[in-house]
Every structure is written in structure tokens, then in C-alpha cells.
Design an enzyme around this catalytic site. Structure first.
Site, short mmCIF file in Angstrom:
data_model
loop_
_atom_site.label_atom_id
_atom_site.label_comp_id
_atom_site.label_asym_id
_atom_site.label_seq_id
_atom_site.Cartn_x
_atom_site.Cartn_y
_atom_site.Cartn_z
N SER A 1 0.94 -1.39 0.14
CA SER A 1 0.01 0.11 0.01
C SER A 1 0.91 1.38 -0.04
O SER A 1 2.01 1.18 0.63
CB SER A 1 -0.78 0.07 1.30
OG SER A 1 -1.57 1.20 1.38
N TYR B 1 -2.46 -0.20 10.29
CA TYR B 1 -2.49 -0.62 9.03
C TYR B 1 -1.16 -0.31 8.15
O TYR B 1 -0.49 -1.02 7.38
CB TYR B 1 -3.62 -0.09 8.31
CG TYR B 1 -3.98 -0.42 6.70
CD1 TYR B 1 -4.56 -1.75 6.55
CD2 TYR B 1 -3.48 0.52 5.79
CE1 TYR B 1 -4.73 -2.23 5.37
CE2 TYR B 1 -3.65 0.00 4.35
CZ TYR B 1 -4.38 -1.21 4.04
OH TYR B 1 -4.69 -1.83 2.65
#
Length: 318
Positions: free
Chosen positions: A213, A226
């Protein structure tokens, strides 16, 4: 002797000042559209879903089928196992892999309708498909799904680690141990368990592709846990690539920016979803079909045989 240079510099300065004074284009500039078809731009629907999210229930359906993408047997005869393959990026990857000639096994948590829709799309591509419901946090499940994939198709060539858990916490004091634990065990343990189970069945020329990501590259203040896991996935990718060089197994990662999938409407509040992706240079979120070709590229031995340990950002511009 210096006067001509100074005069030239003043001339350039005046030209720039004149250009700066020009009235800006009064027409608002929309999102960048450079794809095979027009993609949705913010504002997106104000929607918030319960975890893990449902693609079938999104009022704006993600674009995953890539109708202008023509397969050319880049993955002919291969078998791919994809976690989180029922929706979003995972679904788009599964469809393009099938279009390139691969048989597909995919894992989902409990999104039955999404899984059925993905299977129907894979059936339409004319490829065999195995669908397994389970939790990648569980080592035993990961070993079982790999075993069943090999028993069903006779081999395993590609592992795509894609399943993820994401939900924001605006204050670190509100990030509970339970929340932190769920994120780390899904996003890190799940990738580790699947890789460990798959590697004994992968041969020379096989490929592991992890979904990282942009948050693993630059962080996100409301996604501390995250971001930590995605940075960890990038490091795991590079370390594992070196570990598997001698086996001829390539390991790479794709690091997407904002992508319109159930992951974000099941994280953000409805008002935040409306502006999703608007802060990227392209001023919009990606659609899954715009991300999936990168996975084909990294999976295909014809296209990326000299690429391993790389993190490929697809983030809508820097």
C-alpha cells in the site's frame, strides 16, 4: 561585460511575471482520465458498510472486468491462489489471470454473494475455479487451502497475498489492543502463513505477489496499525525474495494508492468516502481493473523474469 547577462535575466523575469499575472483557467479541472474507458470521479456515494464490506451492495459498482484487456496466454497452464479474491483488487486480478490462461483458487472471509459473483465471472472466462471460505489468520486454514488447491489442480504456480483488514483510529489512545491485533494478524500473519504453506509446492519460475500500500511507503496518520503492516509487507517481500532466489521463485509487491473497493467504505465514514481519492494528483481513486494488470506483469515469466524483491507503487501520481 556583465550588463548583457543582467539585462537578459531581467527580461526573463518580466516574462515570468507577465505569465504569472495571466488569469487562471476559470474552468475547474477534473480528474485525470487516461484509461481505456472513463472512470468515476469524486464525489463518490456517501456510503458506510459493516466489515468486511460487500461489493454487491455498493451503490457504485467497482469496475473490475476490464473489457478492453485482451489475454495472450501469459499464464497459460498455471494455477493461482488468491486471498481476498472475492472482491476489489483480488477479483480483478483473478479475472485477468483467468483471461491469461490460469486456473484460479480464491479465498474469502464470509462475503458469499461477492464470492459467487467472482466465480461466475471466472466461469465465463472458461477457467476452472476453486472457492474457499476461511480466515487467513489461522495457520491450519492456510495449509488446508493450499493442499486443496494442489489436489484440485495438480499444481500451484502463483500466490497472491491480498486479504486485508483496515479501519481507521483518529487517536492512538483509541486504537485498542483488539483492533491492533486483528490488523497485524490478518495483514502480516496471513501473508506469512500462506507463503509458508505455498512455498513447498512452488517450483522454479513460480511467483508470489503481495499487496502492499501507499501507506506502507508514506504512512497515514489515521491508519497507524495498517501502515505498519503494509510497511512490514514491503520488507517481508524484499526479504523473502532473497530467501527464495535459489529456488527460482520470484517475490514482488504491488503498492496501490486509493482504490474503489469495499475495503474503504467499510472503514471510512460516509462523508469521507464521498471525497475518496480526490487528494491524489489524478484527483480520483483507481478502479480495480486499473491495478490488476500489474499483477499479471509480475506473475508472468515472459514479462518479469528478471524482477524480484520490487515494490511497484500505483498511486495516481506523486
Amino acid at each position: 561585460m556583465t550588463a548583457p547577462t543582467a539585462q537578459k535575466q531581467r527580461k526573463i523575469q518580466k516574462q515570468v511575471e507577465s505569465a504569472d499575472r495571466k488569469e487562471e483557467d476559470p474552468k475547474p479541472r477534473g480528474a485525470m482520465q487516461a484509461g481505456a474507458r472513463h472512470y468515476p470521479e469524486p464525489p463518490f456515494p456517501k456510503v458506510h458498510q459493516a466489515k468486511p464490506g460487500s461489493e454487491a451492495d455498493l451503490p457504485l459498482a467497482p469496475m473490475y472486468d476490464a473489457p478492453f484487456y485482451k489475454g495472450s496466454e501469459k499464464l497459460k497452464g498455471k494455477v493461482a491462489l488468491i486471498t481476498g479474491g472475492d472482491s476489489g483488487i483480488g477479483r480483478a486480478v483473478a479475472i485477468l489471470f483467468a483471461r491469461e490462461g490460469a486456473d484460479i483458487a480464491f479465498v474469502h472471509l464470509d462475503e458469499g454473494k461477492d464470492a459467487a459473483d467472482t466465480k461466475a465471472a471466472l466461469d465465463a472466462e472458461g477457467r476452472r475455479c476453486l472457492v474457499k471460505k476461511g480466515d487467513v489468520k489461522e495457520d491450519e486454514f492456510c495449509r488446508t487451502v493450499v493442499k486443496e488447491t494442489v489436489e484440485t489442480f495438480g499444481r500451484l504456480d502463483i500466490l497472491v497475498n491480498n486479504a486485508a483488514f483496515q479501519i481507521h483510529a483518529k487517536d492512538i489512545e483509541d486504537l485498542t489492543a483488539e483492533h491492533f491485533d486483528e490488523t497485524l494478524k490478518t495483514n502480516l500473519y496471513g501473508y506469512f502463513y500462506m507463503a509458508k504453506a505455498a512455498i513447498p509446492h512452488l517450483g522454479n519460475g513460480s511467483s508470489i505477489i503481495n499487496t502492499g500500500s501507499v501507506t506502507g511507503l508514506v504512512g497515514s496518520k489515521d491508519l497507524l496499525d495498517y501502515s505498519m503492516t503494509k510497511g512490514g509487507i514491503h520488507a517481508f517481500t524484499r526479504a523473502l525474495s532473497g530467501h527464495l532466489i535459489s529456488k527460482g521463485i520470484r517475490v514482488n509487491a504491488v503498492a496501490p494508492g486509493p482504490v474503489w473497493t469495499p475495503l474503504n467504505p467499510s472503514d471510512k465514514e460516509a462523508g469521507d468516502v464521498e471525497a475518496f481519492g480526490s487528494k491524489t494528483p489524478m484527483k480520483r481513486a483507481a478502479q480495480p481493473e486499473e491495478i490488476a494488470p500489474a499483477y499479471v506483469f509480475l506473475a508472468s515469466p515472459q514479462m518479469s523474469s528478471y524482477i524480484t524483491g520490487e515494490i511497484l507503487p500505483i498511486i495516481g501520481g506523486y
